[in-house]
Design a protein around this motif. Structure first.
Motif, PDB file in Angstrom:
ATOM      1  N   LYS A  84       0.853  -1.183  -0.176  1.00 29.50           N
ATOM      2  CA  LYS A  84      -0.003  -0.084  -0.090  1.00 29.50           C
ATOM      3  C   LYS A  84       0.773   1.220   0.036  1.00 29.50           C
ATOM      4  O   LYS A  84       1.729   1.456   0.560  1.00 29.50           O
ATOM      5  CB  LYS A  84      -0.908   0.112   1.337  1.00 29.50           C
ATOM      6  CG  LYS A  84      -1.816   1.275   1.264  1.00 29.50           C
ATOM      7  CD  LYS A  84      -2.823   1.185   2.385  1.00 29.50           C
ATOM      8  CE  LYS A  84      -3.826   2.274   2.412  1.00 29.50           C
ATOM      9  NZ  LYS A  84      -3.221   3.556   2.536  1.00 29.50           N
ATOM     10  N   ARG A 116       0.577   5.822  -0.866  1.00 29.96           N
ATOM     11  CA  ARG A 116      -0.222   7.125  -0.980  1.00 29.96           C
ATOM     12  C   ARG A 116       0.320   8.162  -2.024  1.00 29.96           C
ATOM     13  O   ARG A 116       1.566   8.314  -1.971  1.00 29.96           O
ATOM     14  CB  ARG A 116      -0.321   7.511   0.561  1.00 29.96           C
ATOM     15  CG  ARG A 116      -1.299   8.581   0.479  1.00 29.96           C
ATOM     16  CD  ARG A 116      -1.223   9.337   2.057  1.00 29.96           C
ATOM     17  NE  ARG A 116      -1.964  10.264   2.374  1.00 29.96           N
ATOM     18  CZ  ARG A 116      -3.282  10.212   2.627  1.00 29.96           C
ATOM     19  NH1 ARG A 116      -3.917   8.972   2.976  1.00 29.96           N
ATOM     20  NH2 ARG A 116      -4.077  11.309   2.917  1.00 29.96           N
ATOM     21  N   GLN A 117      -0.687   8.702  -2.656  1.00 28.90           N
ATOM     22  CA  GLN A 117      -0.234   9.762  -3.651  1.00 28.90           C
ATOM     23  C   GLN A 117       0.643  10.853  -3.019  1.00 28.90           C
ATOM     24  O   GLN A 117       0.170  11.229  -1.680  1.00 28.90           O
ATOM     25  CB  GLN A 117      -1.409  10.250  -4.254  1.00 28.90           C
ATOM     26  CG  GLN A 117      -2.121   9.492  -5.378  1.00 28.90           C
ATOM     27  CD  GLN A 117      -3.357  10.342  -5.863  1.00 28.90           C
ATOM     28  OE1 GLN A 117      -3.935  10.883  -5.235  1.00 28.90           O
ATOM     29  NE2 GLN A 117      -3.467  10.442  -7.239  1.00 28.90           N
ATOM     30  N   ALA A 148      -4.202   7.624  -8.578  1.00 30.06           N
ATOM     31  CA  ALA A 148      -4.882   6.332  -7.368  1.00 30.06           C
ATOM     32  C   ALA A 148      -5.357   5.149  -8.114  1.00 30.06           C
ATOM     33  O   ALA A 148      -6.122   5.243  -9.130  1.00 30.06           O
ATOM     34  CB  ALA A 148      -5.676   6.963  -6.319  1.00 30.06           C
ATOM     35  N   THR A 188      -3.457   4.857  -2.885  1.00 30.09           N
ATOM     36  CA  THR A 188      -4.716   5.553  -2.430  1.00 30.09           C
ATOM     37  C   THR A 188      -4.654   6.988  -2.529  1.00 30.09           C
ATOM     38  O   THR A 188      -3.582   7.726  -2.895  1.00 30.09           O
ATOM     39  CB  THR A 188      -5.049   5.049  -0.911  1.00 30.09           C
ATOM     40  OG1 THR A 188      -4.015   5.837  -0.183  1.00 30.09           O
ATOM     41  CG2 THR A 188      -5.261   3.902  -0.830  1.00 30.09           C
ATOM     42  N   ASP A 189      -6.035   7.891  -2.710  1.00 25.00           N
ATOM     43  CA  ASP A 189      -5.833   9.264  -2.823  1.00 25.00           C
ATOM     44  C   ASP A 189      -4.959   9.962  -1.573  1.00 25.00           C
ATOM     45  O   ASP A 189      -4.984   9.460  -0.685  1.00 25.00           O
ATOM     46  CB  ASP A 189      -7.095   9.698  -2.819  1.00 25.00           C
ATOM     47  CG  ASP A 189      -8.121   9.307  -3.935  1.00 25.00           C
ATOM     48  OD1 ASP A 189      -9.385   8.941  -3.807  1.00 25.00           O
ATOM     49  OD2 ASP A 189      -7.573   9.094  -5.102  1.00 25.00           O
ATOM     50  N   GLY A 190      -4.225  11.041  -1.922  1.00 20.22           N
ATOM     51  CA  GLY A 190      -3.478  11.579  -1.140  1.00 20.22           C
ATOM     52  C   GLY A 190      -4.182  13.126  -1.119  1.00 20.22           C
ATOM     53  O   GLY A 190      -4.742  13.574  -1.824  1.00 20.22           O
TER      54      GLY A 190
END
Length: 452
Positions: free
Chosen positions: A281, A283-284, A367, A393-395
């Motif tokens: 995983k 993150r942006q 993402a 995932t969206d950051g």
């Protein structure tokens, strides 16, 4: 929950293609209906039977059917002497009432695939792992030789018709084979061949004759093994003459598990080649950490993404500090731009991006989910040894201002080594649970097994 029986009443699902050494009609498997439902609990067991040759390695995989709740767990198992397979899963970290895909694969072929729903556990939902009985000698004259892992088996070769014969132990399906010619020099009508399971796959003499009056010559060398030969059923065949042409006399060498065997087998690295976590995983705007286990491999080639999702980067990693691992840093901000996207966490380790392999982006990396494919060595030939998923995932960061330079790819160069960061190997193989995203680590795909 009642204990599941090993009754294997199921719907037969045939594979669409053939693997090495197997006819299309043989690439079939059944999954036991008694395996269902699978619960959100520890020790969930999937059983079934297959027409594959005993000892064949197959992958049983559980994967989320919904991208909003991604998880992946897979087990490498071997077909047992009685034709069954058993795969254990820890599903205690998976969400209940979520759909999943259960599938089995061998040599790149899918044996079966079905969609089910994880059932909630309201009590004791732990499954019992069925025991596999060692088959008795068959009535059709097949020879069965049984030996404990680490001991020496005695394989009798009838020489009543004189001449020279060829003994072949193992097969492509079992990923192990050794061939030798034997001669009855003392003319007593038999050659007793000794197969030393403790040195199989090493520089030692795996095959020899029990009687000094006989002789044996290895004609096809065995593959190198990183540990003691796996407990399984290995076919052996005896051919007339000095080749493997013609109709052989067949038999089986059954190696039974011995828990102390591997303790006496010296290897440099006990971990298997592959990815430590099947789902990584990130993150942006941040850097994701991908842990690669090289084990005994000199190098590994990793591919992130694919042409279908409009982003891809390929690179080769090498271990420089002797720990047989590389912590690979994937910079989501630099992805698709001129800055180095991939670096290593440890100074001594190295990563070399394949020139022209990275797709250029005019904004930050989207993402989403990106395929991880890991190959042993420096080439991406054939199917990967291990697969996984990189979940971005969206950051909170804004899009990068960098614009496309008008080319379709970014030229990749060897990245300069970076300073070590504390904890670069701190993520152990296990469950990864961040922000509601749950991932169960399966046994790495190299390809070497695990559940026997």
């Amino acid at each position: 929950m009642s204990v599941r029986s090993v009754a294997l009443a199921a719907v037969l699902i045939a594979a669409a293609a053939t693997g090495p050494g197997l006819a299309a009609a043989e690439q079939q498997a059944t999954v036991s209906e008694d395996s269902f439902p699978l619960h959100a609990d520890e020790q969930q067991v999937v059983t079934g039977e297959t027409t594959l040759e005993p000892g064949t390695e197959m992958t049983v995989r559980i994967k989320s059917a919904n991208a909003s709740n991604p998880f992946l767990s897979q087990r490498q198992v071997r077909v047992q002497p009685n034709g069954t397979f058993v795969a254990q899963f820890d599903m205690s970290h998976m969400p209940a009432n979520i759909s999943y895909e259960l599938s089995a694969h061998v040599d790149g072929d899918t044996l079966f695939e079905r969609t089910e729903t994880i059932a909630p556990c309201d009590g004791d939902c732990t499954d019992t792992v069925p025991e596999t009985a060692t088959p008795k000698q068959t009535d059709d004259g097949e020879n069965t030789v049984t030996v404990s892992q680490g001991d020496t088996a005695e394989i009798p070769v009838s020489m009543t018709d004189g001449g020279t014969k060829t003994l072949s132990v193992g097969s492509e399906a079992t990923n192990y084979r050794i061939n030798a010619t034997v001669s009855d020099d003392d003319s007593d009508g038999e050659v007793l061949v000794l197969f030393d399971t403790a040195v199989a796959g090493t520089e030692g003499a795996t095959l020899r004759v029990a009687d000094d009056g006989d002789s044996l010559t290895v004609t096809e060398s065995e593959p190198d093994l990183p540990s003691t030969l796996d407990p399984a059923a290995y076919p052996y065949r005896v051919f007339d003459g000095q080749s493997t042409d013609g109709t052989p006399t067949v038999g089986r060498l059954i190696i039974e598990a011995n828990g102390t065997a591997n303790e006496q087998f010296e290897v440099e690295e006990s971990a298997d080649f592959g990815l430590e976590e099947p789902v990584v995983k990130g993150r942006q705007g941040e850097t994701a950490r991908i842990h690669v286990v090289l084990a005994t491999a000199d190098a590994a080639t990793i591919s992130i993404g694919s042409p279908e999702i409009n982003y891809e980067i390929n690179a080769t990693v090498r271990d420089g500090n002797g720990d047989a691992r590389v912590a690979l840093l994937f910079d989501t901000t630099a992805a698709g731009h001129d800055e180095p996207t991939l670096e290593t966490a440890a100074d001594a380790d190295a990563v070399a991006v394949e020139s022209g392999s990275e797709v250029a982006l005019d904004s930050q990396l989207d993402a989403g989910t990106y395929d991880l494919s890991l190959y042993r060595g420096t080439e991406m030939d054939g199917r990967p040894d291990t697969v996984g998923t990189l979940l971005i995932t969206d950051g909170n960061t804004t899009s990068t201002d960098a614009s496309s330079d008008g080319v379709d790819s970014v030229t990749g160069e060897t990245s300069a080594p970076q300073q070590s960061q504390a904890g670069d190997l701190g993520i152990s193989a296990g469950a990864l649970a961040v922000g509601g995203i749950l991932a169960i680590v399966g046994v790495g795909i190299c390809l070497r097994s695990v559940m026997n």
